[in-house]
Design an enzyme around this catalytic site. Sequence first.
Site, PDB file in Angstrom:
ATOM      1  N   TYR A  92       6.637 -12.870  37.972  1.00 42.18           N
ATOM      2  CA  TYR A  92       5.609 -13.503  37.147  1.00 42.18           C
ATOM      3  C   TYR A  92       4.459 -14.000  38.012  1.00 42.18           C
ATOM      4  O   TYR A  92       4.655 -14.704  39.003  1.00 42.18           O
ATOM      5  CB  TYR A  92       6.235 -14.673  36.392  1.00 42.18           C
ATOM      6  CG  TYR A  92       5.360 -15.294  35.326  1.00 42.18           C
ATOM      7  CD1 TYR A  92       5.188 -14.658  34.110  1.00 42.18           C
ATOM      8  CD2 TYR A  92       4.753 -16.519  35.543  1.00 42.18           C
ATOM      9  CE1 TYR A  92       4.405 -15.234  33.111  1.00 42.18           C
ATOM     10  CE2 TYR A  92       3.971 -17.106  34.547  1.00 42.18           C
ATOM     11  CZ  TYR A  92       3.794 -16.464  33.343  1.00 42.18           C
ATOM     12  OH  TYR A  92       3.028 -17.026  32.353  1.00 42.18           O
ATOM     13  N   SER A 187      13.517 -11.802  38.248  1.00 40.62           N
ATOM     14  CA  SER A 187      12.751 -12.718  37.420  1.00 40.62           C
ATOM     15  C   SER A 187      12.011 -11.940  36.330  1.00 40.62           C
ATOM     16  O   SER A 187      12.632 -11.211  35.567  1.00 40.62           O
ATOM     17  CB  SER A 187      11.810 -13.547  38.303  1.00 40.62           C
ATOM     18  OG  SER A 187      11.271 -14.629  37.588  1.00 40.62           O
ATOM     19  N   ASP A 273      19.693 -22.185  38.579  1.00 39.97           N
ATOM     20  CA  ASP A 273      18.363 -21.647  38.309  1.00 39.97           C
ATOM     21  C   ASP A 273      17.753 -22.344  37.094  1.00 39.97           C
ATOM     22  O   ASP A 273      18.194 -22.140  35.964  1.00 39.97           O
ATOM     23  CB  ASP A 273      18.461 -20.139  38.069  1.00 39.97           C
ATOM     24  CG  ASP A 273      17.103 -19.464  37.964  1.00 39.97           C
ATOM     25  OD1 ASP A 273      16.087 -20.173  37.853  1.00 39.97           O
ATOM     26  OD2 ASP A 273      17.081 -18.216  37.985  1.00 39.97           O
ATOM     27  N   HIS A 308      16.605 -20.207  41.570  1.00 33.69           N
ATOM     28  CA  HIS A 308      15.950 -18.972  41.148  1.00 33.69           C
ATOM     29  C   HIS A 308      15.936 -17.915  42.242  1.00 33.69           C
ATOM     30  O   HIS A 308      15.750 -16.741  41.959  1.00 33.69           O
ATOM     31  CB  HIS A 308      14.523 -19.292  40.681  1.00 33.69           C
ATOM     32  CG  HIS A 308      13.887 -18.190  39.905  1.00 33.69           C
ATOM     33  ND1 HIS A 308      14.485 -17.604  38.812  1.00 33.69           N
ATOM     34  CD2 HIS A 308      12.701 -17.544  40.064  1.00 33.69           C
ATOM     35  CE1 HIS A 308      13.699 -16.658  38.326  1.00 33.69           C
ATOM     36  NE2 HIS A 308      12.613 -16.604  39.067  1.00 33.69           N
TER      37      HIS A 308
END
Length: 344
Positions: A92, A187, A273, A308
Amino acid sequence: MPAFDLPLTELQRHRPDIEEPADFDAFWLSTLKEAGQADPVVSVRPVETGLRLTRTWDVTFRGFAGDPVRAWFSRPAGVEEPLPAVVEFAGYGRGRGLPHERLTWVNAGYAHLLMDNRGQGDQYGCGGDTPDPHAVAPGGPGPAVRGLLAAEDYHYRRLITDAVRAVAAVRALPGVDPARTVAVGNSQGGGLALAVAGLVPDLAAVLVTAPFLCGIRRALDLTDAGPYGEIAAYLSVHRGAEHAALRTLSYVEGVSFARRAQAPAHFGAGLRDTVCPPSGAYAAFNRYAELTGTDPRKEMHAYPFNGHEGGDAVQVRRQLVWLRTVLDGTGDDRMRSRSASGTR
């Protein structure tokens, strides 16, 4: 950050009901039919990177609505035979960056296509080169909320279509074995790879870590971290838009794509996460391929003390070993036993 989602024993059984719109399949069939009317590749231009062991090309292919999408395509230098192709999707806010940034897959002997994220690239890394000319519908400044109030206008309708077209593009490039095409991402990239697995029936494998857009409704309840936090912030201002937003998000739900996938799959999740809560990854893993009538190889790797970043380089090492066994057709019994346990 301590563990905040379900305990591991519950994650391994986590199979939430997902509210799929009745026209989910028709929506994507229509979207991809429109995008697939022209040949995918627009141009392929060699670039000088200063790397002696890798050859790289600047590729432009047709994505959503025929829009030009940029990508880096790389191969090991001096290798002429057709190679398996790894199509990688970036996280992202990232763009494709510079061609020497991601060399793992080409160094492992694969052809490698790194897709640019349209309308992104300004938050991390070294930028991107693909604008999003359709980002005009109501929504916030971040990609996660652009066009959020209607599925037809949503940013991820366009980005997922680009991802599917990236697979078509790499298969049309010279020196690629189309039958051995793999989707990879972490992700946001993991969410895109899952979507591709659900929309492209003949992938050779999919590798997903900490996927975004999985278990979306639960994630919105669990975390204020971006990008889910951007959606929550938008809805905190636009009170009354929740129903429209959740309907739009139901068309890009990763669990729905996972249910329709059939390629061998490798997952990873950090149990701490807060960006992409692990219950989303496990929901996709546990419901993977349930609509396809297949029993693909799959395995999940959990990292109890990681967020994450997940398993980071350890996860990549596991991906490299696993993918080689899948493409070589070895290790079936070992991988199926891992699938049954759900984590290693």
